[in-house]
Design an enzyme around this catalytic site. Sequence first.
Site, PDB file in Angstrom:
ATOM      1  N   ASP A   1       0.869  -1.177   0.000  1.00 35.78           N
ATOM      2  CA  ASP A   1       0.000   0.000   0.000  1.00 35.78           C
ATOM      3  C   ASP A   1       0.902   1.222   0.000  1.00 35.78           C
ATOM      4  OD1 ASP A   1      -1.705   2.091   0.472  1.00 35.78           O
ATOM      5  OD2 ASP A   1      -2.730   1.165   2.174  1.00 35.78           O
TER       6      ASP A   1
ATOM      7  N   SER B   1       0.404  12.906 -17.215  1.00 38.77           N
ATOM      8  CA  SER B   1      -0.521  13.093 -18.337  1.00 38.77           C
ATOM      9  C   SER B   1      -0.662  14.567 -18.677  1.00 38.77           C
ATOM     10  CB  SER B   1      -1.891  12.509 -17.989  1.00 38.77           C
ATOM     11  OG  SER B   1      -2.645  13.420 -17.215  1.00 38.77           O
TER      12      SER B   1
ATOM     13  N   TYR C   1      -6.679  16.149  -9.469  1.00 42.72           N
ATOM     14  CA  TYR C   1      -5.940  15.379 -10.473  1.00 42.72           C
ATOM     15  C   TYR C   1      -4.847  16.231 -11.108  1.00 42.72           C
ATOM     16  CZ  TYR C   1      -4.981  12.539 -14.616  1.00 42.72           C
ATOM     17  OH  TYR C   1      -4.354  11.803 -15.593  1.00 42.72           O
TER      18      TYR C   1
ATOM     19  N   LYS D   1      -0.641  15.629 -11.000  1.00 37.64           N
ATOM     20  CA  LYS D   1       0.191  15.395 -12.183  1.00 37.64           C
ATOM     21  C   LYS D   1       1.236  16.500 -12.359  1.00 37.64           C
ATOM     22  CE  LYS D   1      -1.576  11.527 -13.276  1.00 37.64           C
ATOM     23  NZ  LYS D   1      -0.777  10.296 -12.987  1.00 37.64           N
TER      24      LYS D   1
ATOM     25  N   THR E   1      -7.221   0.206 -21.061  1.00 41.67           N
ATOM     26  CA  THR E   1      -7.032  -0.498 -19.792  1.00 41.67           C
ATOM     27  C   THR E   1      -8.336  -1.166 -19.365  1.00 41.67           C
ATOM     28  OG1 THR E   1      -7.677   1.403 -18.437  1.00 41.67           O
ATOM     29  CG2 THR E   1      -5.347   1.247 -19.089  1.00 41.67           C
TER      30      THR E   1
END
Length: 287
Positions: A71, A154, A166, A170, A201
């Site tokens: 983890d 990304s 997000y 990144k 995916t």
Amino acid sequence: MGFANDRIVVVTGASRGAGKGIALALGQPGTTVYVTGRTELEGDAPLPGTVAATAAEITARGGVGVPVICDHADDAAVERLFSRVASDHGRLDILVNNALAVPDELALRGPFWEKPLSMQKILDVGMRSTYVASWYAAPLLVANGAGLIVNTSSFGARCYMHGPAYGAGKAAVDKMAHDMALDLKPFDVAAISLWMGMLKTERTAAAIGGNVEAYKQFAAHAESAEFPGLVIDALARDPKLMARTGQVLIGAEVALELGVTDIDGNQPPSHRGFLGDPTIFSDAVVQ
């Protein structure tokens, strides 16, 4: 750098998705790949895939897959991972920081304050975990006298994508690669951030469901989950790798430059024109 095939690799977050694909692509004959993730048994997670299954497929292809339940929100577990690598081999050639907590609400539309506060988990396993894994890996890479850290990232680092949690995560791993590169360069260890394109995916397959016709355009431009790993392999073998250290790279563009095609023979396109240019950082150094 020209790594030999007996390299030692750690890929985090590799039960499925990009991590699995990268681990498979790097797990060539003679290569030992430590595959980390939280999914031990099928059914433990909503999506298919386990660390053991990824490791077994690497071994079936001629590499050595080593499954490690880890983890990446648990620093002690990460320390045990790299202590094991040190005990087993005393070195490390490549670290791929791919572990990412993906909230179920990630793709929900609407302003960030209307989404659950748990969206910030992506800043723990994603941003923070990248720093922690790199911190434990760096001494092994430095002792090796050569190496590579890759942070998977990304276009969301530069454009609005899924909201501020997000995007911040990144952008942060991009900056970490730049700054880590400065510290690692004297030891011939490179650090780069790799912008991946749209990937085929398990998660995207579940999202598409039976709407195959509606996602024809996506399928035409999407990369396989192994494509980023093929790009990382080419980067690691590139004698000019250190000239790229500290940079944010678009995987599709590096592939075109280094002669890498996807597993189906296609050449995935860069989305620079639509989603933006990679970040270019200042050369200034304040210590």
